[in-house]
Design a protein around this motif. Structure first.
Motif, PDB file in Angstrom:
ATOM      1  N   PRO A 203      20.326 -86.921  -9.421  1.00 35.31           N
ATOM      2  CA  PRO A 203      20.121 -85.717  -8.630  1.00 35.31           C
ATOM      3  C   PRO A 203      21.285 -84.917  -8.566  1.00 35.31           C
ATOM      4  O   PRO A 203      21.352 -83.711  -7.993  1.00 35.31           O
ATOM      5  N   PHE A 204      22.506 -84.883  -9.537  1.00 32.55           N
ATOM      6  CA  PHE A 204      23.379 -84.188  -9.471  1.00 32.55           C
ATOM      7  C   PHE A 204      23.769 -82.975 -10.546  1.00 32.55           C
ATOM      8  O   PHE A 204      24.795 -82.832 -11.121  1.00 32.55           O
ATOM      9  N   ALA A 205      22.351 -82.639 -11.191  1.00 30.79           N
ATOM     10  CA  ALA A 205      22.494 -81.779 -12.166  1.00 30.79           C
ATOM     11  C   ALA A 205      23.002 -80.384 -11.612  1.00 30.79           C
ATOM     12  O   ALA A 205      22.986 -79.972 -10.580  1.00 30.79           O
ATOM     13  N   GLY A 206      23.957 -79.503 -12.650  1.00 33.29           N
ATOM     14  CA  GLY A 206      24.276 -78.454 -12.101  1.00 33.29           C
ATOM     15  C   GLY A 206      23.370 -77.136 -11.980  1.00 33.29           C
ATOM     16  O   GLY A 206      23.578 -76.360 -11.041  1.00 33.29           O
ATOM     17  N   VAL A 207      22.204 -77.254 -12.551  1.00 33.39           N
ATOM     18  CA  VAL A 207      21.512 -75.949 -12.470  1.00 33.39           C
ATOM     19  C   VAL A 207      19.975 -76.445 -12.656  1.00 33.39           C
ATOM     20  O   VAL A 207      19.526 -77.715 -13.150  1.00 33.39           O
ATOM     21  N   HIS A 208      19.034 -75.655 -11.875  1.00 31.69           N
ATOM     22  CA  HIS A 208      17.629 -75.936 -11.901  1.00 31.69           C
ATOM     23  C   HIS A 208      17.115 -74.837 -12.901  1.00 31.69           C
ATOM     24  O   HIS A 208      17.829 -73.537 -12.910  1.00 31.69           O
ATOM     25  N   ILE A 209      16.121 -75.138 -13.802  1.00 33.75           N
ATOM     26  CA  ILE A 209      15.673 -74.282 -14.615  1.00 33.75           C
ATOM     27  C   ILE A 209      14.174 -74.470 -14.561  1.00 33.75           C
ATOM     28  O   ILE A 209      13.284 -75.459 -14.965  1.00 33.75           O
ATOM     29  N   VAL A 210      13.717 -73.421 -13.892  1.00 35.95           N
ATOM     30  CA  VAL A 210      12.191 -73.314 -13.455  1.00 35.95           C
ATOM     31  C   VAL A 210      11.419 -72.391 -14.099  1.00 35.95           C
ATOM     32  O   VAL A 210      11.779 -71.286 -14.241  1.00 35.95           O
ATOM     33  N   GLU A 211      10.201 -72.842 -14.822  1.00 38.18           N
ATOM     34  CA  GLU A 211       9.250 -72.016 -15.212  1.00 38.18           C
ATOM     35  C   GLU A 211       8.167 -71.555 -14.262  1.00 38.18           C
ATOM     36  O   GLU A 211       7.718 -72.369 -13.921  1.00 38.18           O
ATOM     37  N   ALA A 212       7.592 -70.314 -14.356  1.00 37.23           N
ATOM     38  CA  ALA A 212       6.895 -70.016 -13.120  1.00 37.23           C
ATOM     39  C   ALA A 212       5.823 -68.936 -14.104  1.00 37.23           C
ATOM     40  O   ALA A 212       6.208 -68.166 -14.903  1.00 37.23           O
ATOM     41  N   THR A 213       4.544 -68.665 -13.558  1.00 45.26           N
ATOM     42  CA  THR A 213       3.552 -67.942 -13.976  1.00 45.26           C
ATOM     43  C   THR A 213       3.273 -66.814 -13.089  1.00 45.26           C
ATOM     44  O   THR A 213       3.413 -67.112 -12.079  1.00 45.26           O
ATOM     45  N   LYS A 214       2.850 -65.595 -13.300  1.00 42.14           N
ATOM     46  CA  LYS A 214       2.332 -64.744 -12.696  1.00 42.14           C
ATOM     47  C   LYS A 214       0.960 -64.845 -12.072  1.00 42.14           C
ATOM     48  O   LYS A 214       0.138 -65.043 -13.036  1.00 42.14           O
ATOM     49  N   GLN A 215       1.071 -64.673 -11.103  1.00 41.92           N
ATOM     50  CA  GLN A 215      -0.366 -64.753 -10.303  1.00 41.92           C
ATOM     51  C   GLN A 215      -1.062 -63.329 -10.471  1.00 41.92           C
ATOM     52  O   GLN A 215      -0.353 -62.401  -9.960  1.00 41.92           O
ATOM     53  N   VAL A 216      -2.184 -63.228 -11.123  1.00 41.61           N
ATOM     54  CA  VAL A 216      -2.444 -62.043 -11.551  1.00 41.61           C
ATOM     55  C   VAL A 216      -3.186 -61.357  -9.980  1.00 41.61           C
ATOM     56  O   VAL A 216      -2.915 -59.940 -10.181  1.00 41.61           O
ATOM     57  N   TYR A 217      -3.727 -61.853  -9.315  1.00 42.73           N
ATOM     58  CA  TYR A 217      -4.504 -61.142  -8.270  1.00 42.73           C
ATOM     59  C   TYR A 217      -3.694 -61.354  -6.951  1.00 42.73           C
ATOM     60  O   TYR A 217      -3.218 -62.472  -6.493  1.00 42.73           O
ATOM     61  N   LYS A 218      -3.199 -60.221  -6.769  1.00 43.20           N
ATOM     62  CA  LYS A 218      -2.341 -60.227  -5.475  1.00 43.20           C
ATOM     63  C   LYS A 218      -3.088 -60.134  -4.343  1.00 43.20           C
ATOM     64  O   LYS A 218      -4.321 -59.360  -4.013  1.00 43.20           O
TER      65      LYS A 218
END
Length: 242
Positions: A203-218
């Motif tokens: 649990p002690f990693a220095g950084v989170h690396i998060v991949e996210a996709t765009k929701q097309v419909y707002k």
């Protein structure tokens, strides 16, 4: 508050920065494995991680916030870097396929506003990769590295921030399990630290690396219409003798 671009460049030129670039860059590359024919934007201070993509993608740009400062990139070719207001990017809607945000969300005064602007310039189906300091990691608690400045995030906090800006997290990695110690003998063991940390999900990693996709419909908020009352016309009585 953003660190100065000179300090960022100096960190990545030092042995600890070189190891940081290698470990974080490997995780970024694993997420964005194929960028051929795509447009790529690095925002914040992402240039240490953009070089491996520059010869593959259709175009690569590096945007650096005005409060941070800008440095030339790449050093031996026409510059692709620009100084910008991170909340008003000088790009048309939907013209970028991939965005890499490093040293950005933890520094900017309004991370939600910046993410909404990234949402605007991303094409439908575009992907965002965020590298942010982990609240539980040692790197966020020491000031000898850029991840020790600004606001660190828990996994829940960065997920909520992305969803609030209409992004859907689709992938998660962590990096920098080794403490930010600059001694050469310690840096030589960095790969072993990463392997052990990742295999055991420590649990002690220095950084989170998060991949996210765009929701097309707002989602568009609708105003509640007031109920209209319909009144029947009333005939006025005729005057007597009329």
């Amino acid at each position: 508050m953003y660190p100065d671009v000179v300090g960022l460049r100096s960190f990545y030129a030092q042995p600890l920065g070189v190891v940081t670039r290698r470990l974080v860059g490997r995780a970024i590359r694993a997420r964005f494995g194929n960028v051929r024919g795509l447009s790529l934007l690095g925002i914040g201070y992402a240039t240490p991680y953009l070089g491996v993509f520059r010869e593959e993608c259709e175009r690569a740009l590096a945007f650096m916030p005005g409060a941070q400062g800008v440095t030339r990139w790449p050093s031996a070719a026409p510059t692709l870097a620009a100084l910008v207001d991170e909340s008003e990017l000088p790009l048309r809607d939907g013209m970028i396929d991939r965005v890499i945000a490093v040293h950005l969300l933890e520094m900017t005064p309004d991370a939600g506003e910046v993410l909404r602007e990234v949402w605007r310039v991303l094409a439908p189906g575009g992907r965002l990769l965020c590298v942010v300091p982990s609240r539980r990691g040692v790197w966020a608690r020491t000031e000898n590295n850029p991840f020790g400045h600004g606001r660190p995030f828990s996994r829940t906090q960065i997920t909520d921030l992305l969803r609030g800006a209409l992004f859907t997290p689709v992938g998660w990695d962590e990096a920098l399990y080794m403490p930010p110690v600059a001694r050469n003998w310690f840096l030589r063991s960095s790969v072993a630290w990463e392997r052990v940390g990742a295999s055991l999900s420590l649990p002690f990693a220095g950084v989170h690396i998060v991949e996210a996709t765009k929701q097309v419909y707002k989602p568009v908020p609708t105003k509640r219409r007031a109920r209209l009352r319909v009144f029947q016309p009333v005939l006025a009585p005729r005057p007597l003798g009329g």
